[in-house]
Motif scaffolding. Structure first.
Motif, PDB file in Angstrom:
ATOM      1  N   PRO A   1       0.810  -1.231   0.000  1.00  0.00           N
ATOM      2  CA  PRO A   1       0.000   0.000   0.000  1.00  0.00           C
ATOM      3  C   PRO A   1       0.839   1.276   0.000  1.00  0.00           C
ATOM      4  CG  PRO A   1      -0.830  -1.555   1.624  1.00  0.00           C
ATOM      5  CD  PRO A   1       0.441  -2.128   1.089  1.00  0.00           C
ATOM      6  N   GLU A   2       1.959   1.274   0.718  1.00  0.00           N
ATOM      7  CA  GLU A   2       2.783   2.485   0.764  1.00  0.00           C
ATOM      8  C   GLU A   2       3.425   2.782  -0.594  1.00  0.00           C
ATOM      9  OE1 GLU A   2       5.329  -0.895   2.507  1.00  0.00           O
ATOM     10  OE2 GLU A   2       3.248  -0.234   2.690  1.00  0.00           O
ATOM     11  N   ILE A   3       3.687   1.733  -1.381  1.00  0.00           N
ATOM     12  CA  ILE A   3       4.222   1.921  -2.730  1.00  0.00           C
ATOM     13  C   ILE A   3       3.131   2.481  -3.641  1.00  0.00           C
ATOM     14  CG2 ILE A   3       5.203   0.754  -4.756  1.00  0.00           C
ATOM     15  CD1 ILE A   3       7.141   0.992  -2.363  1.00  0.00           C
ATOM     16  N   MET A   4       1.927   1.934  -3.543  1.00  0.00           N
ATOM     17  CA  MET A   4       0.800   2.450  -4.341  1.00  0.00           C
ATOM     18  C   MET A   4       0.578   3.932  -4.043  1.00  0.00           C
ATOM     19  SD  MET A   4      -0.733   0.398  -6.514  1.00  0.00           S
ATOM     20  CE  MET A   4      -2.409   0.959  -6.737  1.00  0.00           C
ATOM     21  N   LEU A   5       0.581   4.298  -2.778  1.00  0.00           N
ATOM     22  CA  LEU A   5       0.344   5.686  -2.383  1.00  0.00           C
ATOM     23  C   LEU A   5       1.458   6.597  -2.900  1.00  0.00           C
ATOM     24  CD1 LEU A   5      -1.477   7.627  -0.863  1.00  0.00           C
ATOM     25  CD2 LEU A   5      -0.187   7.110   1.203  1.00  0.00           C
ATOM     26  N   LYS A   6       2.699   6.157  -2.756  1.00  0.00           N
ATOM     27  CA  LYS A   6       3.841   6.951  -3.216  1.00  0.00           C
ATOM     28  C   LYS A   6       3.757   7.185  -4.727  1.00  0.00           C
ATOM     29  CE  LYS A   6       8.912   6.690  -3.438  1.00  0.00           C
ATOM     30  NZ  LYS A   6       9.324   6.244  -4.757  1.00  0.00           N
ATOM     31  N   ILE A   7       3.483   6.140  -5.480  1.00  0.00           N
ATOM     32  CA  ILE A   7       3.415   6.259  -6.934  1.00  0.00           C
ATOM     33  C   ILE A   7       2.200   7.085  -7.346  1.00  0.00           C
ATOM     34  CG2 ILE A   7       3.108   4.956  -9.083  1.00  0.00           C
ATOM     35  CD1 ILE A   7       5.005   2.850  -7.838  1.00  0.00           C
ATOM     36  N   GLN A   8       1.094   6.944  -6.621  1.00  0.00           N
ATOM     37  CA  GLN A   8      -0.093   7.743  -6.928  1.00  0.00           C
ATOM     38  C   GLN A   8       0.205   9.237  -6.756  1.00  0.00           C
ATOM     39  OE1 GLN A   8      -3.495   7.178  -4.319  1.00  0.00           O
ATOM     40  NE2 GLN A   8      -4.836   7.256  -6.106  1.00  0.00           N
ATOM     41  N   LYS A   9       0.902   9.593  -5.684  1.00  0.00           N
ATOM     42  CA  LYS A   9       1.266  10.995  -5.452  1.00  0.00           C
ATOM     43  C   LYS A   9       2.216  11.498  -6.541  1.00  0.00           C
ATOM     44  CE  LYS A   9       0.650  10.992  -0.448  1.00  0.00           C
ATOM     45  NZ  LYS A   9       1.324  11.020   0.855  1.00  0.00           N
ATOM     46  N   GLU A  10       3.220  10.691  -6.877  1.00  0.00           N
ATOM     47  CA  GLU A  10       4.165  11.085  -7.926  1.00  0.00           C
ATOM     48  C   GLU A  10       3.460  11.249  -9.272  1.00  0.00           C
ATOM     49  OE1 GLU A  10       7.206   8.073  -7.804  1.00  0.00           O
ATOM     50  OE2 GLU A  10       8.022   8.813  -5.903  1.00  0.00           O
ATOM     51  N   ALA A  11       2.525  10.362  -9.565  1.00  0.00           N
ATOM     52  CA  ALA A  11       1.768  10.446 -10.820  1.00  0.00           C
ATOM     53  C   ALA A  11       0.949  11.736 -10.851  1.00  0.00           C
ATOM     54  CB  ALA A  11       0.860   9.226 -10.973  1.00  0.00           C
ATOM     55  N   ARG A  12       0.275  12.025  -9.766  1.00  0.00           N
ATOM     56  CA  ARG A  12      -0.547  13.236  -9.692  1.00  0.00           C
ATOM     57  C   ARG A  12       0.310  14.477  -9.922  1.00  0.00           C
ATOM     58  NH1 ARG A  12      -3.125  12.831  -4.642  1.00  0.00           N
ATOM     59  NH2 ARG A  12      -1.280  13.814  -3.787  1.00  0.00           N
ATOM     60  N   ASP A  13       1.515  14.506  -9.344  1.00  0.00           N
ATOM     61  CA  ASP A  13       2.424  15.643  -9.534  1.00  0.00           C
ATOM     62  C   ASP A  13       2.827  15.805 -10.998  1.00  0.00           C
ATOM     63  OD1 ASP A  13       2.314  16.126  -6.805  1.00  0.00           O
ATOM     64  OD2 ASP A  13       4.272  15.205  -6.384  1.00  0.00           O
ATOM     65  N   ARG A  14       2.746  14.734 -11.761  1.00  0.00           N
ATOM     66  CA  ARG A  14       3.103  14.758 -13.189  1.00  0.00           C
ATOM     67  C   ARG A  14       1.865  14.813 -14.089  1.00  0.00           C
ATOM     68  NH1 ARG A  14       6.411   9.470 -13.742  1.00  0.00           N
ATOM     69  NH2 ARG A  14       6.488  10.124 -15.922  1.00  0.00           N
ATOM     70  N   SER A  15       0.701  15.038 -13.498  1.00  0.00           N
ATOM     71  CA  SER A  15      -0.584  15.070 -14.227  1.00  0.00           C
ATOM     72  C   SER A  15      -0.874  13.752 -14.932  1.00  0.00           C
ATOM     73  CB  SER A  15      -0.627  16.232 -15.221  1.00  0.00           C
ATOM     74  OG  SER A  15      -0.494  17.453 -14.546  1.00  0.00           O
ATOM     75  N   LEU A  16      -0.481  12.649 -14.290  1.00  0.00           N
ATOM     76  CA  LEU A  16      -0.768  11.310 -14.791  1.00  0.00           C
ATOM     77  C   LEU A  16      -1.706  10.602 -13.819  1.00  0.00           C
ATOM     78  CD1 LEU A  16       2.844  10.192 -15.821  1.00  0.00           C
ATOM     79  CD2 LEU A  16       1.004  10.927 -17.348  1.00  0.00           C
ATOM     80  N   HIS A  17      -2.184   9.434 -14.240  1.00  0.00           N
ATOM     81  CA  HIS A  17      -3.049   8.603 -13.402  1.00  0.00           C
ATOM     82  C   HIS A  17      -2.506   7.184 -13.365  1.00  0.00           C
ATOM     83  CE1 HIS A  17      -6.286  11.596 -13.434  1.00  0.00           C
ATOM     84  NE2 HIS A  17      -5.967  11.790 -14.696  1.00  0.00           N
ATOM     85  N   ILE A  18      -2.791   6.485 -12.289  1.00  0.00           N
ATOM     86  CA  ILE A  18      -2.595   5.035 -12.314  1.00  0.00           C
ATOM     87  C   ILE A  18      -3.750   4.500 -13.144  1.00  0.00           C
ATOM     88  CG2 ILE A  18      -2.556   2.883 -11.004  1.00  0.00           C
ATOM     89  CD1 ILE A  18      -1.361   4.440  -8.652  1.00  0.00           C
ATOM     90  N   ILE A  19      -3.430   3.889 -14.274  1.00  0.00           N
ATOM     91  CA  ILE A  19      -4.478   3.376 -15.158  1.00  0.00           C
ATOM     92  C   ILE A  19      -4.532   1.857 -15.160  1.00  0.00           C
ATOM     93  CG2 ILE A  19      -4.523   5.424 -16.631  1.00  0.00           C
ATOM     94  CD1 ILE A  19      -2.903   3.778 -18.705  1.00  0.00           C
ATOM     95  N   GLY A  20      -3.589   1.231 -14.462  1.00  0.00           N
ATOM     96  CA  GLY A  20      -3.631  -0.222 -14.436  1.00  0.00           C
ATOM     97  C   GLY A  20      -2.533  -0.849 -13.606  1.00  0.00           C
ATOM     98  N   ILE A  21      -2.624  -2.157 -13.557  1.00  0.00           N
ATOM     99  CA  ILE A  21      -1.692  -3.017 -12.835  1.00  0.00           C
ATOM    100  C   ILE A  21      -1.317  -4.149 -13.794  1.00  0.00           C
ATOM    101  CG2 ILE A  21      -1.425  -4.600 -10.864  1.00  0.00           C
ATOM    102  CD1 ILE A  21      -1.886  -1.725  -9.940  1.00  0.00           C
TER     103      ILE A  21
END
Length: 144
Positions: A67-87
């Motif tokens: 979960p901490e990796i998902m949260l970290k990557i989600q925040k980094e993606a948001r800062d880059r105007s991206l989304h997690i679109i899949g796994i």
């Protein structure tokens, strides 16, 4: 739904899957959402954090992203105007078809790429998404 990737993304997923055999690999897919398509911008390999206790419930048959990796990557993606679109994840010595465990854990807004890995070599790769009845439907993949 259409999932657009480039050959480098596919190579990264396949290489990761083969390198973790006989255990499942997993990773996060970042990109953009459009009307009826998703465009992959980045594929991020992660560690399989599954911690099942039994032989049937181990990293050879299950995966988890911490979960901490998902949260970290989600925040980094948001800062880059991206989304997690899949796994993405692999199925060692099994087809690239979602399991019941995959379905139970899945989120409707994500694409789920599964690559089969027979005998340690990356094989068939398919993408799936959940429909309104929480059943997997295969997605078309476009290689750009």
């Amino acid at each position: 739904m259409l999932l657009k990737l480039n050959p480098e993304h596919l190579l990264l997923i396949r290489t990761h899957a083969a390198s973790t055999y006989p255990e499942e690999c997993c990773g996060i897919i970042l990109g953009y959402l459009a009307n009826e398509s998703k465009t992959v911008v980045e594929v991020i390999p992660t560690e399989n954090a599954w911690s099942g206790e039994t032989l049937e419930d181990n990293k050879r048959r299950r995966y988890a992203i911490a979960p901490e990796i998902m949260l970290k990557i989600q925040k980094e993606a948001r800062d880059r105007s991206l989304h997690i679109i899949g796994i993405y994840h692999s199925h060692p010595d099994n087809p690239a078809i979602p399991s019941e465990s995959d379905r139970i854990q899945a989120w409707q807004e994500y694409s789920y790429i599964i690559v089969s890995v027979p005998n340690g070599k990356a094989g068939e790769l398919k993408s799936w998404h959940l429909d309104g009845d929480r059943q997997f439907q295969e997605e078309e993949i476009e290689i750009a």
